[in-house]
Design a protein around this motif. Structure first.
Motif, PDB file in Angstrom:
ATOM      1  N   CYS A  69       0.830  -1.208   0.000  1.00 56.17           N
ATOM      2  CA  CYS A  69       0.000   0.000   0.000  1.00 56.17           C
ATOM      3  C   CYS A  69       0.866   1.261   0.000  1.00 56.17           C
ATOM      4  CB  CYS A  69      -0.902   0.031   1.232  1.00 56.17           C
ATOM      5  SG  CYS A  69      -2.165  -1.240   1.219  1.00 56.17           S
ATOM      6  N   GLU A  70       2.151   1.099  -0.294  1.00 55.98           N
ATOM      7  CA  GLU A  70       3.111   2.175  -0.071  1.00 55.98           C
ATOM      8  C   GLU A  70       2.678   3.521  -0.661  1.00 55.98           C
ATOM      9  OE1 GLU A  70       3.826  -0.852  -1.037  1.00 55.98           O
ATOM     10  OE2 GLU A  70       4.821  -1.581   0.787  1.00 55.98           O
ATOM     11  N   GLY A  71       2.132   3.483  -1.862  1.00 54.62           N
ATOM     12  CA  GLY A  71       1.830   4.757  -2.504  1.00 54.62           C
ATOM     13  C   GLY A  71       0.481   5.354  -2.136  1.00 54.62           C
ATOM     14  N   ILE A  72      -0.264   4.652  -1.311  1.00 55.74           N
ATOM     15  CA  ILE A  72      -1.634   5.105  -1.042  1.00 55.74           C
ATOM     16  C   ILE A  72      -1.641   6.112   0.107  1.00 55.74           C
ATOM     17  CG2 ILE A  72      -3.960   4.340  -0.449  1.00 55.74           C
ATOM     18  CD1 ILE A  72      -3.174   1.573  -1.554  1.00 55.74           C
ATOM     19  N   ARG A  73      -2.400   7.192  -0.097  1.00 54.26           N
ATOM     20  CA  ARG A  73      -2.395   8.256   0.901  1.00 54.26           C
ATOM     21  C   ARG A  73      -3.244   7.896   2.123  1.00 54.26           C
ATOM     22  NH1 ARG A  73      -4.881  13.131   1.927  1.00 54.26           N
ATOM     23  NH2 ARG A  73      -6.552  12.647   0.463  1.00 54.26           N
ATOM     24  N   GLU A  74      -4.428   7.398   1.873  1.00 56.67           N
ATOM     25  CA  GLU A  74      -5.342   7.081   2.978  1.00 56.67           C
ATOM     26  C   GLU A  74      -5.953   5.699   2.799  1.00 56.67           C
ATOM     27  OE1 GLU A  74      -8.536   9.808   3.454  1.00 56.67           O
ATOM     28  OE2 GLU A  74      -7.378  11.162   4.731  1.00 56.67           O
ATOM     29  N   VAL A  75      -5.845   4.886   3.808  1.00 52.81           N
ATOM     30  CA  VAL A  75      -6.578   3.618   3.801  1.00 52.81           C
ATOM     31  C   VAL A  75      -7.501   3.610   5.018  1.00 52.81           C
ATOM     32  CG1 VAL A  75      -6.424   1.106   3.944  1.00 52.81           C
ATOM     33  CG2 VAL A  75      -4.719   2.378   2.631  1.00 52.81           C
ATOM     34  N   HIS A  76      -8.774   3.466   4.753  1.00 46.45           N
ATOM     35  CA  HIS A  76      -9.758   3.412   5.837  1.00 46.45           C
ATOM     36  C   HIS A  76      -9.916   1.962   6.279  1.00 46.45           C
ATOM     37  CE1 HIS A  76     -11.464   7.551   5.048  1.00 46.45           C
ATOM     38  NE2 HIS A  76     -10.670   7.342   4.005  1.00 46.45           N
ATOM     39  N   VAL A  77      -9.728   1.734   7.557  1.00 50.48           N
ATOM     40  CA  VAL A  77      -9.851   0.360   8.070  1.00 50.48           C
ATOM     41  C   VAL A  77     -11.023   0.319   9.045  1.00 50.48           C
ATOM     42  CG1 VAL A  77      -8.723  -1.493   9.347  1.00 50.48           C
ATOM     43  CG2 VAL A  77      -7.371  -0.009   7.857  1.00 50.48           C
ATOM     44  N   SER A  78     -11.865  -0.673   8.881  1.00 51.38           N
ATOM     45  CA  SER A  78     -12.945  -0.834   9.852  1.00 51.38           C
ATOM     46  C   SER A  78     -12.904  -2.247  10.429  1.00 51.38           C
ATOM     47  CB  SER A  78     -14.305  -0.570   9.215  1.00 51.38           C
ATOM     48  OG  SER A  78     -14.679  -1.654   8.402  1.00 51.38           O
ATOM     49  N   VAL A  79     -13.354  -2.360  11.661  1.00 53.94           N
ATOM     50  CA  VAL A  79     -13.413  -3.659  12.338  1.00 53.94           C
ATOM     51  C   VAL A  79     -14.820  -3.832  12.865  1.00 53.94           C
ATOM     52  CG1 VAL A  79     -12.250  -5.170  13.974  1.00 53.94           C
ATOM     53  CG2 VAL A  79     -11.131  -3.055  13.229  1.00 53.94           C
ATOM     54  N   CYS A  80     -15.396  -4.965  12.569  1.00 53.02           N
ATOM     55  CA  CYS A  80     -16.695  -5.265  13.173  1.00 53.02           C
ATOM     56  C   CYS A  80     -16.660  -6.687  13.717  1.00 53.02           C
ATOM     57  CB  CYS A  80     -17.815  -5.087  12.145  1.00 53.02           C
ATOM     58  SG  CYS A  80     -17.746  -6.262  10.789  1.00 53.02           S
ATOM     59  N   LEU A  81     -17.738  -7.078  14.352  1.00 55.00           N
ATOM     60  CA  LEU A  81     -17.816  -8.424  14.925  1.00 55.00           C
ATOM     61  C   LEU A  81     -18.738  -9.283  14.084  1.00 55.00           C
ATOM     62  CD1 LEU A  81     -18.174  -7.501  18.712  1.00 55.00           C
ATOM     63  CD2 LEU A  81     -16.101  -8.125  17.440  1.00 55.00           C
ATOM     64  N   VAL A  82     -18.315 -10.500  13.832  1.00 56.98           N
ATOM     65  CA  VAL A  82     -19.147 -11.433  13.069  1.00 56.98           C
ATOM     66  C   VAL A  82     -19.217 -12.767  13.810  1.00 56.98           C
ATOM     67  CG1 VAL A  82     -18.578 -10.364  10.864  1.00 56.98           C
ATOM     68  CG2 VAL A  82     -17.202 -12.286  11.677  1.00 56.98           C
ATOM     69  N   TRP A  83     -20.112 -13.604  13.333  1.00 53.51           N
ATOM     70  CA  TRP A  83     -20.246 -14.950  13.892  1.00 53.51           C
ATOM     71  C   TRP A  83     -18.933 -15.694  13.752  1.00 53.51           C
ATOM     72  CZ3 TRP A  83     -25.402 -17.953  12.719  1.00 53.51           C
ATOM     73  CH2 TRP A  83     -26.494 -17.152  13.078  1.00 53.51           C
ATOM     74  N   GLU A 123       2.970   7.677   4.219  1.00 47.22           N
ATOM     75  CA  GLU A 123       3.837   8.272   5.237  1.00 47.22           C
ATOM     76  C   GLU A 123       4.444   7.182   6.125  1.00 47.22           C
ATOM     77  OE1 GLU A 123       1.392  11.071   7.327  1.00 47.22           O
ATOM     78  OE2 GLU A 123       0.785  12.062   5.453  1.00 47.22           O
ATOM     79  N   GLY A 124       4.388   5.989   5.633  1.00 42.28           N
ATOM     80  CA  GLY A 124       4.994   4.876   6.374  1.00 42.28           C
ATOM     81  C   GLY A 124       4.073   4.280   7.412  1.00 42.28           C
TER      82      GLY A 124
END
Length: 502
Positions: A128-142, A172-173
């Motif tokens: 993902c080195e060149g990507i400015r923003e990565v949105h990460v989400s976490v949810c709960l599943v079965w 930005e590392g």
DNA sequence: TAAAGCGTCCC
DNA sequence: CGGGACGCTTT
């Protein structure tokens, strides 16, 4: 503690079907999807139904394992942006908290967390080195397929609406993230439906599994964390990563998933022939789903008890199984643990020492005096037959190794409860004081035995070699008389029963 | 019906 | 955060 049969890593060696799965996923024509599809983070190719793909993964090295590998990074060799779980959440030890229990629901620790070194669940973004923003989400599943959204909620830092959302800046590392202060807030049964509906309404459904008609059947004692990510390419295309599933996380409070623990045992020594009654105090267990194993490096056997012998989930009265070698000449140290039948999880072991039969032990050739006589039943009132039962019980350790009371130099009869109950009308000592017994043991045994016992005492490991074990097994097979075989026919001696019931 | 187990809440 | 009270549910 890891589940039995699971390797330390989810990476599968050499060629494996996961490679094929990765290829499928990497070829996912995600760019053809519409923005509205993306809300639900679909990842699987349209021509491969979710279930069949997942089953493909399931049937290889880890039967019974979760269908989706959560940490396949080591096998990954393409340049596709990828999310991996660097540190899994600790599977056991955290209690899910109800909303009414306050704002904080604790913090999920990392799998390798311990008292000295606290770790946290951690993800890493690859390629993902060149990507400015990565949105990460976490949810709960079965825990199980099809990984529907779970009614429980993630709460804590960066959490809202039951999920956790963060933004990373790989250019930005910033490619790694530790989730600190992530708690699991559980819902009450009557809130299952409304919770799931609310989650779905927000578009949270990583596997597009929808709501289960019988939503109340969800297992409220276990969840998986489900990680997803998205980013925008310069051409304003929205790209998704994941979903990636963690290992299951179990509620500590629930008796069918919690850690097992032996708190105390009333007896730490016993005859190698077995059949002696031992009381174990333990954390809550389910009487129909628990067994007690005696084992060493090369042998294990189930203790004998019925469901009626499990008292209010916290105590077990069992009969010791016979040791595999009835002709031991030295005390044999083994471990005792609780084991849940359904998932195979074991408690930590507690040491138990099998003692040689009378006459087999070095230096013990004389007969012990009889432990009871008819007269003794007339000593006094004993409405509950406690004393008389005590007298009928198998001799305790110290009774067993003492060939003749009063004849051993250096023996201190004033310690603990080593006095014969029959000799003391006022005798009312509770559980045996095993520390005292151990001390006495060390004053009596030969220097060689003492050395061996002391060494293994501190190591917590039975002082056996494979050769010893093999010799013992052979010895055992030659040593049983017909009567003994009949007597012990309901007990196991060898590894054969390792995964079986008792 | 009683006993055991579970879910929820309180401290 | 862990222990446990207690009432409701299940056996």
């Amino acid at each position: 503690m890891r589940e039995p049969g699971r390797a330390g890593s989810n990476c599968i060696l050499s060629h494996d079907p996961l490679d094929d799965v990765m290829e499928l996923i990497n070829n996912d024509p995600v760019s053809t999807r519409s923005e509205s599809d993306m809300v639900n983070f679909p990842t699987l190719p349209d021509h491969v139904p979710c279930g069949s793909l997942l089953e493909t993964v399931t049937i290889n090295q880890f039967p019974g394992e979760p269908a989706v590998s959560s940490t396949w990074e080591p096998c990954h060799n393409s340049a596709q942006p990828t999310l991996i779980i660097k540190e899994q959440p600790k599977q056991r030890g955290m209690r899910f908290r109800y909303q009414c229990e306050g704002r904080s629901a604790g913090s999920i620790l990392g799998e390798s967390s311990n008292d000295q070194n606290k770790t946290l669940p951690t993800i890493v973004l690859l390629n993902c080195e060149g990507i400015r923003e990565v949105h990460v989400s976490v949810c709960l599943v079965w825990k199980d397929h099809p990984y529907r959204v779970h009614p429980h909620a993630l709460v804590g830092k960066d959490c809202h609406d039951g999920i956790c959302e963060i933004i990373l800046h790989p250019n930005e590392g910033e490619t790694e993230h530790c989730f600190s202060n992530l708690g699991i807030q559980c819902v009450r049964k009557k809130e299952i439906e409304s919770s799931v509906k609310a989650r779905l309404k927000l578009g949270i459904d990583p596997f597009n599994a929808g709501m289960w008609r019988h939503h109340e059947e969800v297992d409220l004692n276990v969840v998986r964390l489900c990680f997803q990510a998205w980013y925008i390419l310069p051409a304003t295309q929205r790209m998704t990563i994941g979903p990636v599933l963690s290992e299951p996380v179990y509620d500590k409070k629930s008796t069918n998933t919690s850690e097992l623990k032996i708190c105390r045992m009333n007896k730490e020594y016993g005859r190698c022939e077995g059949g002696e009654e031992v009381y174990i105090l333990c954390d809550k267990v389910q009487k129909e789903d628990i067994k007690v194993m005696f084992f060493d490096n090369s042998w294990e056997a189930c203790a004998n008890f019925s469901q009626a012998d499990v008292h209010r989930q916290i105590a077990i009265v069992l009969k010791t199984p016979p040791y595999h070698d009835l002709h031991i000449r030295d005390p044999a140290r083994v471990q005792v643990c609780l084991q849940r039948i359904t998932d195979g999880i074991r408690s930590d072991g507690v040491t138990f020492t099998y003692l040689p039969r009378e006459g087999d032990s070095y230096g013990l050739q004389r007969k012990r005096p009889r432990m009871s006589s008819p007269l003794e039943d007339l000593v006094g009132p004993d409405p509950h037959r406690i004393e008389s039962r005590r007298r009928q019980a198998r001799p305790s350790y110290i009774e067993y190794i003492t060939p003749d009371y009063g004849s051993l130099p250096g023996m201190d009869y004033s310690v603990g409860n080593v006095m014969d109950p029959q000799l003391s009308p006022d005798y009312s000592a509770p559980l045996e004081d095993t520390t005292s017994n151990l001390e006495i043991f060390h004053t009596w045994i030969t220097p060689e035995l003492e050395e061996q016992a002391a060494a293994s005492h501190f190591e917590g490991i039975p002082p056996y070699t494979d050769e010893d074990a093999t010799a013992s097994l052979v010895g055992h097979s030659l040593s049983l008389t017909g009567e003994q075989e009949r007597m012990y026919s309901d007990c196991s001696y060898t590894d054969d029963m390792r995964m079986g019931g008792c």
